[in-house]
Design an enzyme around this catalytic site. Structure first.
Site, PDB file in Angstrom:
ATOM      1  CD  GLU A 104      -1.747   5.839  -3.597  1.00 16.64           C
ATOM      2  OE1 GLU A 104      -2.062   6.568  -2.648  1.00 16.64           O
ATOM      3  OE2 GLU A 104      -2.557   5.068  -4.158  1.00 16.64           O
ATOM      4  CE  LYS A 106      -4.055   2.093   2.084  1.00 18.77           C
ATOM      5  NZ  LYS A 106      -3.545   3.476   1.997  1.00 18.77           N
ATOM      6  CB  CYS A 116      31.621 -12.768   3.671  1.00 15.62           C
ATOM      7  SG  CYS A 116      32.927 -13.944   4.117  1.00 15.62           S
TER       8      CYS A 116
END
Length: 687
Positions: free
Chosen positions: A172, A114, A424
């Site tokens: 959005e 969201k 690593c």
């Protein structure tokens, strides 16, 4: 006007749109800013010299509009409704139960972030952007087209050959945290107040009357919904997002398709864990019914649809100073930078540490020791640094230099191919061993009662454990006589050396013994194979229930398992055939750990398709694609998306293509739709 000028204009527009998409949507800049500016300047010059070539969807017209006098209100063709919210897992489960009961059983759910931005609806007709509106009251919104046209990750004209006559997308409008930090520097340099957060500045910007100001603020857009369409073919949400992406509109990221609500509830935690890595603000998770026909069946309430819900988090933030940065080595070797903060109160807890996630995040934030930073805590998520208040930087601060070698074993660090994590690569690194053993003993691992961080540190320091298998060779006598440093009971609480003792030793050995029979899936998800958690391990061991069968599987075989992609398959295969991985499993087997997976009576639904793997291709007359997949699984079979030698049947409809050819080459039996129906009904399909 020459044909050469017209052709050059078309080529420049196409190239600039491609570069915009790479930069703003895929975050993969392909040229320098100078090279991009030269292309844009050349296009402007050609359009000035040939005004008849100018078009409203040209990249030069991103800020081509004059300021508007006021915002005009326009009705939505399809109401733009809000979303029901819940802050409780219990309420979320109750919603799932109600919805699936209404639909008559489990259904597919889509899970997505969201985004904490501002809702907007954007309309394309015959491929061109014609209007953008705010949500408003759901029925009528403000016309903000002049500002939405400045958003560079949104196409002014849809790409591709098959453009729908009408496509109205909802989504959005948002701003990244790093863009807000840069904007606030410009604000303070101009003598203006800095903006408080990304949502506030976004909400204000899309309602500005002058699009030139909006263009300077670098707003962005994610599509997550649909309004009116004509000539658009998607029948479910996942296909819709794929199709809008192909048209050049950025779909909301990180979307997951889940087969039922039980899976959805389990998946919440994983999505929560990934939130701190996001460059934008998120205030929850949205769950949607995937199929559009089922959405229609569920219908809407007065203000919100019944087919979706938002699970939201309370968010809290505070401003403090970054005092130092250290790095930690994780169980898979990932090097994680940690921010050490001047202690600050957030949501009634004192926060002094926050994750910086990875080297790219440090670079994106441009965070430096001594900076004033904004720290956020949302729900149960660990605190994260979301933004640097660059306008508060009063002096030159040195950039953080990420280490080139492991801080523990001094092995040269390597970056994941195409990824963001630096690792690593030494599987014998003491720091990795510690983290792997802690996870191995945890509840989500092998659930070894008594094997916590304190005991792991003791066993490593005393050099009695250097691998998973070493745990199963321990005796109570070995452990009981070891000394460890513990806090003394009483008022002074001093640290003193005491023996582990028979009771603690016996409890640990009992926990280790009980873990021997957890099964192969639990082992795979506990030994820190990259990308393999409990869910992935269950899927893999359902297809390959013994370690011998699993080690014989190729990457293609593994990728053919439903929900297992190429990245997971490659990771599992590489681990199984690496020196470290094969040795680890051999030692566990020799130590008496069960490396087979028992069949779960609750999952092993017996049916006419039991134990068979199916791939479906082509256009079917009697089934929709997701319907036939669900039927296969309900009748005990496995529905896969790719052909391999382990595929039992290919169900081929009309216009079956490359999968049909591959099936023939591999000798996979091909079924017509009618032959599949016969098999599904429990009858032989042979003539």
């Amino acid at each position: 006007m020459s044909d050469a000028a017209r052709k050059r204009v078309e080529n420049l527009r196409s190239e600039i749109r491609r570069l915009d998409h790479l930069y703003y949507v895929e975050a993969k800049p392909a040229v320098t800013d100078l090279e991009y500016d030269r292309l844009l300047e050349e296009l402007k010059q050609l359009e000035t010299e040939n005004p008849e070539l100018l078009s409203p969807d040209s990249p030069t017209q991103r800020v081509g509009d004059a300021p508007v006098e006021h915002l005009v209100q326009v009705p939505h063709v399809v109401p733009m409704l809000s979303i029901d919210n819940t802050y409780s897992r219990e309420e979320l489960k109750a919603y799932f139960d109600r919805t699936e009961k209404t639909l008559g059983g489990p259904t597919e759910w889509v899970m997505e972030y969201k985004i904490d931005g501002v809702a907007a609806s954007i309309r394309y007709e015959e491929g061109g952007m014609v209007m953008a509106l705010t949500r408003g009251n759901g029925k009528v919104g403000d016309d903000i087209t002049h500002n939405i046209r400045t958003i560079r990750d949104l196409p002014l004209r849809l790409v591709g050959e098959k453009v729908p006559d009408v496509l109205e997308v909802r989504g959005e409008v948002y701003m990244t945290n790093s863009d807000l930090a840069d904007l606030n520097v410009r604000q303070t340099n101009a003598g203006n107040e800095p903006f408080k957060n990304t949502r506030n500045v976004t909400a204000g910007t899309i309602r500005l009357l002058d699009p030139a100001i909006a263009a300077q603020r670098n707003l962005r857009f994610f599509c997550h919904g649909v309004g009116e369409t004509k000539g658009f073919s998607a029948e479910n949400h996942i296909d819709f997002l794929k199709e809008v992406g192909e048209l050049g509109i950025p779909p909301t990221p990180g979307v997951q398709l889940l087969q039922n609500s039980a899976q959805a509830l389990k998946a919440v935690a994983a999505l929560e864990e990934s939130m701190p890595d996001l460059p934008f603000e998120v205030d929850g998770i949205v769950f949607k019914v995937n199929r559009f026909d089922l959405r229609n069946e569920l219908g809407i309430r007065s203000k919100s649809p019944r087919w979706l819900i938002a699970y939201k988090f309370e968010r809290y933030e505070a401003t403090t100073t970054l005092e130092s940065i250290s790095v930690q080595v994780g169980k898979t070797g990932a090097i994680t930078p940690v921010a050490h903060l001047q202690p600050v109160e957030i949501a009634e807890t004192t926060v002094s540490r926050a994750s910086l996630h990875n080297a790219d995040e440090i670079e994106r934030l441009d965070v430096r020791v001594g900076d004033v930073v904004v720290v956020e805590k949302a729900g149960k998520i660990i605190p994260k640094v979301v933004r640097v208040e660059k306008h508060e930087r009063k002096s030159e601060l040195a950039p953080f230099k990420f280490p080139t070698h492991c801080p523990v074993c001094e092995t040269k660090l390597v970056r994941d191919d195409g990824g963001v994590y630096i690792r690593c690569p030494n599987p014998s690194c003491p720091a990795q061993l510690r983290q792997r053993l802690i996870y191995f003993g945890s509840r989500t691992g092998m659930d070894i009662d008594g094997l916590g961080e304190e005991f792991v540190d003791l066993l490593i320091q005393r050099k009695v454990v250097a691998s998973f298998a070493d745990l199963y060779r321990l005796t109570a006598e070995q452990i009981a006589n070891l000394n460890w440093t513990r806090k003394r009971k009483g008022k002074d609480g001093k640290m003193i050396d005491v023996q582990v003792g028979q009771k603690n030793a016996a409890n640990l050995i009992a926990g280790i013994e009980a873990s021997r029979s957890r099964g192969l899936a639990r082992v795979l998800s506990s030994i820190s194979i990259r990308h393999v958690g409990p869910r992935v391990a269950q899927l893999i061991t359902k297809a390959y229930p013994t370690i011998d069968e699993l080690q014989q599987a190729s990457p293609e075989d593994l990728a053919a398992i439903h929900e297992i992609g190429d990245a997971i398959a490659q990771s599992v295969h590489e681990f199984l055939h690496s020196d470290y991985g094969s040795t680890t499993l051999k030692e566990l087997a020799a130590a008496g750990v069960d490396l087979t997976q028992p069949i779960d009576a609750n999952e092993a639904e017996k049916g006419p398709l039991s134990g068979k793997t199916f791939v479906v291709t082509g256009t079917l007359a009697h089934y929709k694609r997701d319907e036939i997949k669900r039927l296969i699984e309900r009748l005990g079979g496995r529905a896969s998306s790719s052909i391999s030698k382990n595929t039992d049947y290919l169900v081929a409809g009309d216009k079956a293509g490359s999968k049909l050819e591959k099936a023939k080459k591999l000798g996979v039996e091909v079924l017509s739709e009618e032959a599949f129906k016969t098999l599904a009904e429990g009858e032989s399909h042979d003539d």
